[in-house]
Write a protein that holds these residues in place. Structure first.
Motif, PDB file in Angstrom:
ATOM      1  N   HIS A 171      16.662 -24.789 -43.333  1.00 46.37           N
ATOM      2  CA  HIS A 171      15.959 -24.014 -41.860  1.00 46.37           C
ATOM      3  C   HIS A 171      15.451 -22.682 -41.783  1.00 46.37           C
ATOM      4  O   HIS A 171      14.116 -21.760 -41.609  1.00 46.37           O
ATOM      5  CB  HIS A 171      16.302 -24.165 -41.048  1.00 46.37           C
ATOM      6  N   LEU A 172      16.661 -21.784 -43.036  1.00 45.64           N
ATOM      7  CA  LEU A 172      16.175 -20.912 -43.301  1.00 45.64           C
ATOM      8  C   LEU A 172      15.184 -19.739 -44.175  1.00 45.64           C
ATOM      9  O   LEU A 172      14.470 -19.265 -44.281  1.00 45.64           O
ATOM     10  CB  LEU A 172      17.941 -20.128 -43.785  1.00 45.64           C
ATOM     11  N   GLN A 173      15.124 -20.875 -45.119  1.00 45.67           N
ATOM     12  CA  GLN A 173      14.561 -20.647 -46.132  1.00 45.67           C
ATOM     13  C   GLN A 173      13.004 -20.703 -45.821  1.00 45.67           C
ATOM     14  O   GLN A 173      11.948 -19.662 -46.412  1.00 45.67           O
ATOM     15  CB  GLN A 173      14.521 -21.455 -47.207  1.00 45.67           C
TER      16      GLN A 173
ATOM     17  N   ALA B 243      31.613 -23.054 -47.809  1.00 47.94           N
ATOM     18  CA  ALA B 243      30.553 -23.462 -48.148  1.00 47.94           C
ATOM     19  C   ALA B 243      28.878 -22.505 -48.521  1.00 47.94           C
ATOM     20  O   ALA B 243      29.605 -21.510 -48.717  1.00 47.94           O
ATOM     21  CB  ALA B 243      29.673 -23.878 -46.740  1.00 47.94           C
ATOM     22  N   ARG B 244      28.619 -22.831 -49.476  1.00 47.88           N
ATOM     23  CA  ARG B 244      27.304 -21.967 -50.304  1.00 47.88           C
ATOM     24  C   ARG B 244      26.065 -22.443 -49.401  1.00 47.88           C
ATOM     25  O   ARG B 244      26.021 -23.295 -49.580  1.00 47.88           O
ATOM     26  CB  ARG B 244      27.789 -22.398 -51.497  1.00 47.88           C
ATOM     27  N   ILE B 245      25.686 -21.351 -49.280  1.00 47.85           N
ATOM     28  CA  ILE B 245      24.375 -21.820 -48.540  1.00 47.85           C
ATOM     29  C   ILE B 245      23.455 -20.447 -49.253  1.00 47.85           C
ATOM     30  O   ILE B 245      23.645 -19.234 -49.140  1.00 47.85           O
ATOM     31  CB  ILE B 245      24.094 -21.611 -46.517  1.00 47.85           C
ATOM     32  N   ILE B 246      22.131 -20.604 -50.099  1.00 49.60           N
ATOM     33  CA  ILE B 246      21.361 -19.360 -49.777  1.00 49.60           C
ATOM     34  C   ILE B 246      22.149 -19.103 -51.161  1.00 49.60           C
ATOM     35  O   ILE B 246      21.450 -17.588 -51.424  1.00 49.60           O
ATOM     36  CB  ILE B 246      20.521 -19.403 -49.471  1.00 49.60           C
ATOM     37  N   GLY B 247      23.097 -19.475 -51.597  1.00 48.11           N
ATOM     38  CA  GLY B 247      23.346 -18.696 -52.592  1.00 48.11           C
ATOM     39  C   GLY B 247      24.095 -17.732 -52.331  1.00 48.11           C
ATOM     40  O   GLY B 247      25.393 -16.778 -53.370  1.00 48.11           O
TER      41      GLY B 247
ATOM     42  N   ASP C 267      20.312 -18.298 -33.371  1.00 47.69           N
ATOM     43  CA  ASP C 267      18.901 -19.167 -33.020  1.00 47.69           C
ATOM     44  C   ASP C 267      18.868 -20.500 -34.276  1.00 47.69           C
ATOM     45  O   ASP C 267      18.394 -21.931 -33.981  1.00 47.69           O
ATOM     46  CB  ASP C 267      17.889 -18.125 -33.224  1.00 47.69           C
ATOM     47  N   VAL C 268      19.276 -20.216 -35.227  1.00 49.72           N
ATOM     48  CA  VAL C 268      19.808 -21.577 -36.287  1.00 49.72           C
ATOM     49  C   VAL C 268      20.327 -22.297 -35.568  1.00 49.72           C
ATOM     50  O   VAL C 268      20.183 -23.913 -35.874  1.00 49.72           O
ATOM     51  CB  VAL C 268      20.032 -20.786 -37.573  1.00 49.72           C
TER      52      VAL C 268
ATOM     53  N   ASN D  56      11.956 -20.890 -42.258  1.00 48.70           N
ATOM     54  CA  ASN D  56      11.785 -19.941 -41.218  1.00 48.70           C
ATOM     55  C   ASN D  56      12.184 -18.170 -40.784  1.00 48.70           C
ATOM     56  O   ASN D  56      11.539 -17.454 -40.462  1.00 48.70           O
ATOM     57  CB  ASN D  56      11.859 -21.234 -40.207  1.00 48.70           C
ATOM     58  N   TYR D  57      12.679 -18.443 -42.245  1.00 50.26           N
ATOM     59  CA  TYR D  57      12.858 -17.088 -42.628  1.00 50.26           C
ATOM     60  C   TYR D  57      13.147 -15.825 -43.779  1.00 50.26           C
ATOM     61  O   TYR D  57      13.096 -16.793 -44.889  1.00 50.26           O
ATOM     62  CB  TYR D  57      14.276 -16.270 -41.908  1.00 50.26           C
ATOM     63  N   ASN D  58      12.649 -14.356 -43.783  1.00 51.76           N
ATOM     64  CA  ASN D  58      12.612 -14.175 -44.695  1.00 51.76           C
ATOM     65  C   ASN D  58      14.398 -13.844 -45.427  1.00 51.76           C
ATOM     66  O   ASN D  58      14.574 -13.023 -44.715  1.00 51.76           O
ATOM     67  CB  ASN D  58      11.493 -13.308 -45.455  1.00 51.76           C
ATOM     68  N   VAL D  59      14.978 -14.529 -46.350  1.00 48.51           N
ATOM     69  CA  VAL D  59      16.723 -14.468 -46.463  1.00 48.51           C
ATOM     70  C   VAL D  59      16.798 -13.911 -47.930  1.00 48.51           C
ATOM     71  O   VAL D  59      15.687 -14.296 -48.507  1.00 48.51           O
ATOM     72  CB  VAL D  59      17.120 -15.439 -45.563  1.00 48.51           C
ATOM     73  N   GLU D  60      18.337 -13.212 -48.070  1.00 49.99           N
ATOM     74  CA  GLU D  60      18.616 -12.704 -49.590  1.00 49.99           C
ATOM     75  C   GLU D  60      17.276 -12.161 -50.458  1.00 49.99           C
ATOM     76  O   GLU D  60      17.169 -11.289 -50.026  1.00 49.99           O
ATOM     77  CB  GLU D  60      18.779 -14.017 -50.406  1.00 49.99           C
ATOM     78  N   GLY D  61      16.979 -13.078 -51.803  1.00 50.78           N
ATOM     79  CA  GLY D  61      16.365 -12.185 -52.931  1.00 50.78           C
ATOM     80  C   GLY D  61      14.707 -12.464 -52.351  1.00 50.78           C
ATOM     81  O   GLY D  61      14.356 -11.420 -52.520  1.00 50.78           O
ATOM     82  N   GLU D  62      14.108 -13.405 -51.623  1.00 45.90           N
ATOM     83  CA  GLU D  62      12.769 -12.612 -50.723  1.00 45.90           C
ATOM     84  C   GLU D  62      12.536 -11.494 -50.331  1.00 45.90           C
ATOM     85  O   GLU D  62      12.061 -10.520 -50.654  1.00 45.90           O
ATOM     86  CB  GLU D  62      12.137 -13.641 -50.327  1.00 45.90           C
ATOM     87  N   LEU D  63      13.485 -10.901 -49.322  1.00 47.96           N
ATOM     88  CA  LEU D  63      13.878 -10.057 -48.727  1.00 47.96           C
ATOM     89  C   LEU D  63      14.356  -8.576 -48.902  1.00 47.96           C
ATOM     90  O   LEU D  63      13.206  -8.094 -49.164  1.00 47.96           O
ATOM     91  CB  LEU D  63      14.874 -10.300 -46.963  1.00 47.96           C
ATOM     92  N   ARG D  64      15.108  -9.052 -49.749  1.00 46.32           N
ATOM     93  CA  ARG D  64      15.305  -7.700 -50.770  1.00 46.32           C
ATOM     94  C   ARG D  64      13.880  -7.443 -51.753  1.00 46.32           C
ATOM     95  O   ARG D  64      13.513  -5.966 -51.991  1.00 46.32           O
ATOM     96  CB  ARG D  64      16.499  -8.235 -51.226  1.00 46.32           C
TER      97      ARG D  64
END
Length: 125
Positions: free
Chosen positions: A59-61, A2-6, A32-33, A63-71
């Motif tokens: 849901h991740l995008q 499965a591919r989630i947020i790249g 939590d997710v 409610n949370y800062n993840v991957e590229g945005e967090l970096r």
């Protein structure tokens, strides 16, 4: 897979563990997710259908800062410290430990491999 947020998450692991392969998602966030989306944390990632995968990604995008945005956020914070010239910024610039650790010994992972400096030669009388 499965591919989630790249990010390809492993199929053979539990969902709560597989989600931690996404940068910015730890065990608590993964649980939590799963709780928010009514998913069983113990199910294998291969058992997810396409609808559940898109729900997790949305849901991740949202409610949370993840991957590229967090970096990007972390890189901006470090560059801000460098630009204003504060102590932490200088430590980042010199690739030394930032949070007060000792550097006389240890700190090898931050400083890199040893750079041997020639010692003083003794003067014979």
């Amino acid at each position: 897979m499965a591919r989630i947020i790249g990010v390809d998450i492993p199929n053979d692991k539990r969902l709560e563990i597989s989600l931690t392969y996404i940068f910015g998602v730890g065990r608590k966030t993964a649980l939590d997710v799963c709780r928010d989306l009514n998913l069983d944390p113990g199910m294998k990632a291969r058992d997810l259908n396409e609808i559940q995968v898109t729900e997790i990604a949305n849901h991740l995008q949202k409610n949370y800062n993840v991957e590229g945005e967090l970096r990007r956020t972390l890189a901006q914070a470090i560059s801000r410290l460098r630009d204003i010239g504060c102590y932490r910024g200088l430590r980042h610039r010199r690739s030394l430990p930032v949070r007060g650790q000792r550097t006389r010994t240890n700190a090898r992972s931050r400083k890199g491999p040893k750079k041997t400096v020639a010692g003083k030669k003794s003067v014979k009388k």
